[in-house]
Design an enzyme around this catalytic site. Structure first.
Site, short mmCIF file in Angstrom:
data_model
loop_
_atom_site.label_atom_id
_atom_site.label_comp_id
_atom_site.label_asym_id
_atom_site.label_seq_id
_atom_site.Cartn_x
_atom_site.Cartn_y
_atom_site.Cartn_z
N GLU A 102 0.83 -1.21 0.00
CA GLU A 102 0.00 0.00 0.00
C GLU A 102 0.86 1.26 0.00
O GLU A 102 1.97 1.26 0.52
CB GLU A 102 -0.87 0.02 1.27
CG GLU A 102 -2.32 -0.36 1.04
CD GLU A 102 -3.14 0.78 0.41
OE1 GLU A 102 -2.66 1.43 -0.53
OE2 GLU A 102 -4.26 0.98 0.87
N ASP A 103 0.31 2.33 -0.56
CA ASP A 103 1.02 3.60 -0.54
C ASP A 103 0.94 4.25 0.84
O ASP A 103 1.94 4.67 1.40
CB ASP A 103 0.48 4.56 -1.62
CG ASP A 103 -1.05 4.74 -1.55
OD1 ASP A 103 -1.71 4.00 -0.79
OD2 ASP A 103 -1.57 5.61 -2.27
N ASP A 106 -4.22 5.55 6.23
CA ASP A 106 -4.71 6.78 6.85
C ASP A 106 -5.66 6.35 7.98
O ASP A 106 -5.22 5.97 9.06
CB ASP A 106 -5.39 7.59 5.74
CG ASP A 106 -5.81 8.97 6.16
OD1 ASP A 106 -5.25 9.49 7.14
OD2 ASP A 106 -6.69 9.57 5.51
N PHE A 155 -1.80 16.42 4.24
CA PHE A 155 -2.10 15.80 2.95
C PHE A 155 -0.85 15.81 2.08
O PHE A 155 -0.24 16.85 1.85
CB PHE A 155 -3.26 16.50 2.24
CG PHE A 155 -3.88 15.61 1.20
CD1 PHE A 155 -4.78 14.62 1.58
CD2 PHE A 155 -3.52 15.71 -0.13
CE1 PHE A 155 -5.32 13.75 0.63
CE2 PHE A 155 -4.05 14.85 -1.08
CZ PHE A 155 -4.95 13.87 -0.70
N ARG A 168 1.32 11.81 -9.64
CA ARG A 168 1.74 10.53 -9.09
C ARG A 168 3.19 10.19 -9.44
O ARG A 168 3.81 9.37 -8.79
CB ARG A 168 0.85 9.40 -9.62
CG ARG A 168 -0.61 9.49 -9.19
CD ARG A 168 -1.34 8.24 -9.68
NE ARG A 168 -2.79 8.36 -9.60
CZ ARG A 168 -3.52 8.08 -8.52
NH1 ARG A 168 -2.93 7.68 -7.42
NH2 ARG A 168 -4.83 8.20 -8.55
P1 IMP Z 1 -7.86 5.00 4.56
O1 IMP Z 1 -8.95 4.02 4.22
O2 IMP Z 1 -8.37 6.19 5.32
O3 IMP Z 1 -6.69 4.35 5.24
O4 IMP Z 1 -7.41 5.62 3.18
C1 IMP Z 1 -6.34 5.20 2.47
C2 IMP Z 1 -6.38 5.81 1.08
O5 IMP Z 1 -6.68 7.22 1.13
C3 IMP Z 1 -5.01 5.71 0.46
O6 IMP Z 1 -4.85 4.51 -0.26
C4 IMP Z 1 -4.97 6.94 -0.43
O7 IMP Z 1 -5.50 6.65 -1.70
C5 IMP Z 1 -5.85 7.95 0.25
N1 IMP Z 1 -5.06 8.94 1.03
C6 IMP Z 1 -5.01 9.07 2.38
N2 IMP Z 1 -4.21 10.07 2.75
C7 IMP Z 1 -3.72 10.60 1.60
C8 IMP Z 1 -2.81 11.70 1.33
O8 IMP Z 1 -2.26 12.37 2.22
N3 IMP Z 1 -2.56 11.93 0.01
C9 IMP Z 1 -3.12 11.20 -1.01
N4 IMP Z 1 -3.96 10.17 -0.79
C10 IMP Z 1 -4.27 9.88 0.50
MG MG Z 2 -5.99 8.49 -3.77
#
Ligand code: IMP
Ligand code: MG
Length: 185
Positions: A102-103, A106, A155, A168
């Site tokens: 995963e990138d 959050d 962010f 990206r």
């Molecule tokens: P989660 O379900 O809240 O953990 O969301 C994860 C997804 O939200 C990641 O795979 C990203 O696509 C997006 N995301 C969360 N924070 C960021 C950020 O700071 N920049 C860009 N994408 C983000």
């Molecule tokens: Mg995204």
């Protein structure tokens, strides 16, 4: 398209720091899965840069596959808390050692849903490798086995992460200047 210079507050993680950490993670993963079958699953689209650099740094044989989840309310879940898959894997994960790549994690809701789904498909093992961890924002409990960097609640974009689908391809992780990014039609 705007030039990113206009809304880049600061570079949070430079290219050489990213690459060095990815080499370390790859070394750890190569040791942990030595003599074992390994399958990397990348969650599109944000994880692609990390996946391709990570796999080139691995010294063990491995396969790859991709999946995409679409956002439905907070964290890509529907009313039953199930992840909504917009692109599914093309190969079976039954009896495979699966590592999710995963990138960023959050709230953790997306990855928690994906993990719950993949567990029903009978992998031999299932672990998570994330480049970035916004730990402060966590809502769902997620076991992270390999973590690149813990980052503050800001962010970020670049290195796979998008700003309205753009940027990206930047080789570093940058912080967006609050209120500066204007959506383009
Ligand atoms: P989660 O379900 O809240 O953990 O969301 C994860 C997804 O939200 C990641 O795979 C990203 O696509 C997006 N995301 C969360 N924070 C960021 C950020 O700071 N920049 C860009 N994408 C983000
Ligand atoms: Mg995204």
């Amino acid at each position: 398209m705007q030039d990113y210079d206009e809304f880049l507050e600061e570079v949070l993680i430079f290219e050489d720091q990213l690459q060095e950490r990815i080499r370390e993670l790859a070394e750890e993963i190569s040791e942990d899965y030595a003599d074992q079958d390994l399958m990397l699953i990348c969650i599109l689209k944000g994880g692609v840069m990390f996946l391709t650099d990570l796999m080139r740094a691995l010294s063990i044989p491995h396969t790859i596959d991709f999946m995409a989840v679409s956002s439905y309310g907070a964290g890509a879940r529907d009313s039953e808390g199930q992840v909504r898959i917009s692109l599914d894997l093309t190969t079976s994960i039954a009896d495979r050692n699966v590592l999710l790549v995963e990138d960023i994690i959050d709230s953790g809701n997306t990855i928690a849903s994906v993990l719950a789904l993949l567990r029903t498909r009978g992998p031999k093992s299932l672990r998570v490798c994330t480049l970035l961890d916004k730990a402060e924002r966590r809502e769902a409990e997620v076991p992270i086995h390999y973590r690149g960097f813990e980052i503050p609640n800001k962010f970020v974009f670049g290195y796979g992460l998008d700003l309205d689908e753009y940027y990206r391809s930047l080789p570093f992780i940058g912080v967006v200047q609050a209120g500066k990014f204007i959506q383009q039609e």
